[in-house]
Each structure stands twice: as structure tokens, then as C-alpha cells.
Motif scaffolding. Structure first.
Motif, PDB file in Angstrom:
ATOM      1  N   VAL A  78       0.842  -1.203   0.000  1.00 13.00           N
ATOM      2  CA  VAL A  78       0.000   0.000   0.000  1.00 13.00           C
ATOM      3  C   VAL A  78       0.874   1.249   0.000  1.00 13.00           C
ATOM      4  O   VAL A  78       0.632   2.191  -0.764  1.00 13.00           O
ATOM      5  CB  VAL A  78      -0.968  -0.004   1.208  1.00 13.00           C
ATOM      6  N   ILE A  79       1.894   1.255   0.822  1.00 15.89           N
ATOM      7  CA  ILE A  79       2.789   2.420   0.884  1.00 15.89           C
ATOM      8  C   ILE A  79       3.481   2.616  -0.456  1.00 15.89           C
ATOM      9  O   ILE A  79       3.509   3.717  -1.000  1.00 15.89           O
ATOM     10  CB  ILE A  79       3.804   2.260   2.033  1.00 15.89           C
ATOM     11  N   TRP A  80       4.044   1.547  -1.020  1.00 19.96           N
ATOM     12  CA  TRP A  80       4.759   1.675  -2.284  1.00 19.96           C
ATOM     13  C   TRP A  80       3.831   2.020  -3.450  1.00 19.96           C
ATOM     14  O   TRP A  80       4.265   2.626  -4.429  1.00 19.96           O
ATOM     15  CB  TRP A  80       5.550   0.407  -2.595  1.00 19.96           C
ATOM     16  N   SER A  81       2.570   1.652  -3.387  1.00 22.56           N
ATOM     17  CA  SER A  81       1.656   1.997  -4.474  1.00 22.56           C
ATOM     18  C   SER A  81       1.397   3.497  -4.530  1.00 22.56           C
ATOM     19  O   SER A  81       0.954   4.018  -5.549  1.00 22.56           O
ATOM     20  CB  SER A  81       0.333   1.234  -4.346  1.00 22.56           C
ATOM     21  N   LYS A  82       1.696   4.203  -3.453  1.00 19.70           N
ATOM     22  CA  LYS A  82       1.477   5.653  -3.398  1.00 19.70           C
ATOM     23  C   LYS A  82       2.729   6.447  -3.731  1.00 19.70           C
ATOM     24  O   LYS A  82       2.676   7.663  -3.857  1.00 19.70           O
ATOM     25  CB  LYS A  82       0.965   6.037  -2.016  1.00 19.70           C
ATOM     26  N   ILE A  83       3.866   5.776  -3.891  1.00 16.74           N
ATOM     27  CA  ILE A  83       5.126   6.446  -4.191  1.00 16.74           C
ATOM     28  C   ILE A  83       5.314   6.462  -5.703  1.00 16.74           C
ATOM     29  O   ILE A  83       5.279   5.421  -6.349  1.00 16.74           O
ATOM     30  CB  ILE A  83       6.304   5.726  -3.492  1.00 16.74           C
ATOM     31  N   LYS A  84       5.511   7.646  -6.251  1.00 22.31           N
ATOM     32  CA  LYS A  84       5.643   7.792  -7.696  1.00 22.31           C
ATOM     33  C   LYS A  84       7.073   7.547  -8.183  1.00 22.31           C
ATOM     34  O   LYS A  84       7.293   7.297  -9.358  1.00 22.31           O
ATOM     35  CB  LYS A  84       5.184   9.189  -8.112  1.00 22.31           C
ATOM     36  N   TRP A  85       8.039   7.605  -7.316  1.00 23.98           N
ATOM     37  CA  TRP A  85       9.428   7.457  -7.694  1.00 23.98           C
ATOM     38  C   TRP A  85       9.661   6.118  -8.400  1.00 23.98           C
ATOM     39  O   TRP A  85       9.197   5.081  -7.982  1.00 23.98           O
ATOM     40  CB  TRP A  85      10.312   7.514  -6.437  1.00 23.98           C
ATOM     41  N   GLY A  86      10.387   6.165  -9.520  1.00 21.60           N
ATOM     42  CA  GLY A  86      10.778   4.968 -10.234  1.00 21.60           C
ATOM     43  C   GLY A  86       9.750   4.391 -11.176  1.00 21.60           C
ATOM     44  O   GLY A  86      10.015   3.397 -11.829  1.00 21.60           O
ATOM     45  N   ARG A  87       8.594   4.993 -11.262  1.00 25.64           N
ATOM     46  CA  ARG A  87       7.561   4.512 -12.181  1.00 25.64           C
ATOM     47  C   ARG A  87       7.747   5.122 -13.553  1.00 25.64           C
ATOM     48  O   ARG A  87       8.075   6.302 -13.683  1.00 25.64           O
ATOM     49  CB  ARG A  87       6.171   4.876 -11.680  1.00 25.64           C
ATOM     50  N   ALA A  88       7.507   4.328 -14.565  1.00 22.42           N
ATOM     51  CA  ALA A  88       7.541   4.828 -15.926  1.00 22.42           C
ATOM     52  C   ALA A  88       6.266   5.621 -16.180  1.00 22.42           C
ATOM     53  O   ALA A  88       5.190   5.215 -15.752  1.00 22.42           O
ATOM     54  CB  ALA A  88       7.658   3.692 -16.916  1.00 22.42           C
TER      55      ALA A  88
END
Length: 70
Positions: free
Chosen positions: A56-66
Motif C-alpha cells: 500500500v505504501i509503495w503503491s502511493k510512491i511515484k518514484w521509479g515509475r515509468a
């Protein structure tokens, strides 16, 4: 972005696999299927909670997403 429901289902399937593997490891170390299963259940319950929170936490972090370009 994954929905919370998808993350929940992924967490369950991952924990089922972990439950079987930890039961085997616990059995190999203790020689008791009951003790191995108990260790696996406790480990799975704790691991499930932490895995779900982590996802859940990582799904909210935009860093590193294409990002999609139009």
C-alpha cells in the motif's frame, strides 16, 4: 496503480505459498508437523500484515515509475 483489493489478493496468494514452505521448513527443523505448522501460521500472519502495508505504501510512491507519453 494497483487497487487495495488487488494488493490484498496478491498478499493472500503470496502468503499461501509462504505457509506451505514455512511448514516444510518448520517440520524439517523440529520433526513435528504441528510445531512446523504453528511456526508457519504465526509467520504468515505477521508477514501478511507487513507485506500488505508495504504494498500500500509503495503503491502511493511515484518514484521509479515509468510515465506514459502521449
Amino acid at each position: 496503480m494497483d487497487t487495495s483489493y488487488r494488493i490484498f489478493i496478491k498478499s493472500i496468494t503470496w502468503q499461501v505459498l509462504g505457509l506451505f514452505s514455512m511448514t516444510l521448513v518448520g517440520y524439517l527443523f523440529t520433526g513435528s508437523l504441528t510445531a512446523g505448522g504453528g511456526i508457519a501460521l504465526v509467520s504468515s500472519a505477521i508477514g501478511f500484515g507487513f507485506y500488505f502495508m508495504h504494498e500500500v505504501i509503495w503503491s502511493k510512491i511515484k518514484w521509479g515509475r515509468a510515465t506514459r507519453s502521449l
